[in-house]
Enzyme design. Structure first.
Site, short mmCIF file in Angstrom:
data_model
loop_
_atom_site.label_atom_id
_atom_site.label_comp_id
_atom_site.label_asym_id
_atom_site.label_seq_id
_atom_site.Cartn_x
_atom_site.Cartn_y
_atom_site.Cartn_z
N LYS A 54 1.03 -6.18 3.48
CA LYS A 54 2.21 -6.11 2.61
C LYS A 54 2.79 -7.48 2.69
O LYS A 54 2.72 -8.09 3.77
CB LYS A 54 3.07 -5.13 3.13
N SER B 179 8.78 1.20 -0.96
CA SER B 179 8.80 -0.20 -1.17
C SER B 179 7.15 -0.89 -1.25
O SER B 179 6.81 -1.96 -1.80
CB SER B 179 9.49 -1.27 -0.65
N SER C 213 9.34 3.90 2.87
CA SER C 213 8.52 2.85 2.15
C SER C 213 6.95 2.79 2.28
O SER C 213 6.20 2.09 1.69
CB SER C 213 9.15 1.53 2.28
#
Lengths: 97, 481
Positions: B79, B154, B178
């Site tokens: 990420k 996210s 997330s």
């Protein structure tokens, strides 16, 4: 809407947040913040008398170590991403006339 | 059988046996990326050259017997809020459009030491603020199961990349759901460990008291293996906890006999899609038939978790994001009059609307005159929420429920009404407030063919119970879906 956010409040929060909002953004921010605060006001339904605020879920303590240098000279690395630099220092706009 | 259909652990096994070369695995992954990326946009940055260079080194170490671990040679996605030395790290924000870290996040270092090959950085909601990956400055990511739908967020890029075989596994971060929610929307496994299990060093902070890094994977074995690899005590993160019980793969046991499962009635009320409800309760039935004891109970305080979370997370975000000021790194506005105007212009031009909204709210709830009424009040309610979980875990080993009220919404449907979007976090958010571990795994699909996720929540430090139950459930479904 219970929470009416004034222009003065938005301007003040803008100073704290270091954000410059356009007139349009300001109007939107007033609405958004008012709605969020209305929603957060729900917490007022709960009686929290005598409840200690819990900033951390575990009983953590400060972590201490001896005051000795453990890393090398990282000034070059630290400056590598600087938008402006001069003589191995961060370059900023003039702050004192 | 295509290399891409292997799990991370299966791939590494074949690499160590000499059946597949690390570069071959990369060839397959990059071919898949070439085929899919234009439509899905899982990545902000790809590092093809570096990945091949790393692959050569890893291959040598495997051949020489230096690398023998279960993840050696596996291509990974990270990420884009985890710092990677020499590789652009944007947090999907304009304000970090040119930020190339000079150090690597501890969790990523642990992966690299185990022989993982990092292939790129995945798209996310800007600064991890959002549940759809639509607030990214670098375009939306699309759901591999249906490109008209969001992948969740996210960590949407990480979840979509795993689901689309654009990597073998990925790291995400979870502040309010997330990792678990995009895993659910994309039909993969995602886990948020107990707070303090994985070092946050090098993770660009959003809500520091809530943030944890965790894996997104094809199956539960990969999930346990990766968590075991990235968990470490780190003196560079003062909230890192020394744990001796991080041998999570020992919990990959197909047996739930006698385990007590609590189903919170308050997770199955208004707002829950009937198809999600049905699939989740069917999963509970499967576990019951395998010998688990299943009971309904009232968790309480569920509707207070979201306002508590948004107060605390916004407060911490407003403080954490003060560092983005156009001086030390990142974007700087080109025209300004003096220092303060430079700060303001840089931040106003560099942050997107959702980030600004949360910084404003956070600055307000921390401001003099409102601090007690909002911020401290939220911290008090957080204590009550933690207590409710403590009481539940006195009775149950695991809490079972949905991950999200619905399957993945369509693109463009969520951002118009922030509060409605925030309500989608209702089942995941309290887990972060209480520092608990939670896992999301696939348990079916809705009539549109979109994946449904099952969430298992454990008491602090009880990841093994979650892994054992998740693994058992996965086995009775005939392995991964």
């Amino acid at each position: 809407m219970a929470n009416m956010i004034s222009d003065k409040t938005i301007d003040y929060v803008g100073i704290l947040a270091k954000l410059e909002l356009s007139p349009q953004e300001k109007e939107q921010a007033k609405k958004d913040m008012g709605r969020m605060l209305d929603y957060i006001d729900k917490l007022g339904e709960l009686d929290t008398t005598g409840v200690e605020p819990m900033s951390h879920v575990f009983p953590v303590q400060n972590v201490f170590r001896e005051d000795v240098v453990t890393n090398g000279d990282e000034s070059k690395a630290a400056l590598q991403n600087a938008p402006g630099m001069k003589q191995n220092m961060f370059k900023v706009p003039r702050t004192v006339e | 059988m295509s290399i891409l259909s292997l799990t991370a652990v299966e791939l590494s096994d074949k690499i160590k046996k000499g059946e597949i070369k690390v570069t071959q695995a990369l060839d397959e992954v990059f071919a898949q990326i070439d085929a899919k990326e234009k439509q899905l946009n899982c990545y902000v940055t790809l590092e093809k050259e570096k990945a091949y260079a790393q692959a050569e080194e890893v291959q040598k170490k495997i051949d020489s017997g230096e690398l023998t671990g279960p993840l050696a040679g596996v291509p990974f996605a990270i990420k884009d809020n985890m710092c990677t030395e020499g590789t652009l790290t944007t947090c999907s924000s304009k304000i970090l459009e040119n930020f190339v870290p000079t150090f690597t996040a501890e969790a990523v270092k642990n992966l690299e030491a185990a022989g993982a090959v990092i292939i790129g950085k995945t798209n996310m909601d800007e600064f991890a603020m959002g549940s759809t990956t639509e607030t990214s400055y670098y375009g939306v990511t699309r759901n591999p199961h249906n490109p008209e739908h969001v992948p969740g967020g996210s960590s949407g890029g990480s979840a979509a990349a795993v689901a689309a075989d654009e990597c073998f596994a990925a790291l995400g971060s979870d502040t309010g759901g997330s990792i678990r929610q995009p895993a659910s929307f994309c039909g993969v496994v995602g886990m948020k460990p107990t707070y303090g299990t994985v070092s946050r060093y090098g993770l660009i902070a959003y809500g520091s008291s809530l943030d944890q890094i965790g894996p997104l994977t094809k199956d539960v074995r990969d999930c346990a293996t990766i968590l075991e690899t990235i968990a470490s005590h780190d003196s560079k993160d003062s909230t890192s906890i020394p744990r001796k019980d991080t041998d999570f793969t020992t919990a990959l046991v197909d047996d739930v006999k006698g385990m007590r499962i609590g189903i919170p009635r308050d997770y199955f009320g208004e707002g829950l899609d009937p198809q999600v409800k049905e699939a989740v309760l069917a999963a509970a039935q499967v576990l019951k038939e395998k010998g688990a004891i299943v009971e309904e109970f009232d968790l309480s305080l569920v509707e207070y978790a979201i306002p508590t979370y948004y107060t605390i997370a916004a407060a911490e975000a407003s403080s954490n994001l003060e560092r983005f000021d156009g001086i030390k790194y990142g974007y700087r506005a080109s025209e300004y009059e003096g220092l303060h105007h430079m700060y303001k212009k840089t931040r106003s031009e560099g942050f997107g609307p959702e980030v600004k909204r949360r910084i404003m709210l956070g600055s307000f709830v921390l401001s003099s005159g409102y601090y007690d009424a909002y911020y401290l009040k939220a911290l008090r309610v957080k204590a009550l929420i933690k207590k409710a979980f403590d009481e539940a875990f006195a009775k149950y080993d695991v809490i079972l429920g949905p991950v999200a009220p619905t399957t993945a919404p369509k693109l463009g449907e969520s951002l118009a009404d922030p509060i409605k979007m925030y309500l989608g976090d209702i089942y995941t958010i309290a887990v972060n407030l209480a520092g608990l571990p939670g896992i999301s795994l696939p348990c079916g699909k809705d009539e549109k063919g979109l994946p449904i996720g099952l969430q298992l929540i454990g008491d602090c430090f009880r990841e093994k119970k979650l892994i054992r139950m998740a693994y058992s459930y996965e086995q009775s479904r005939g392995g991964r879906s």
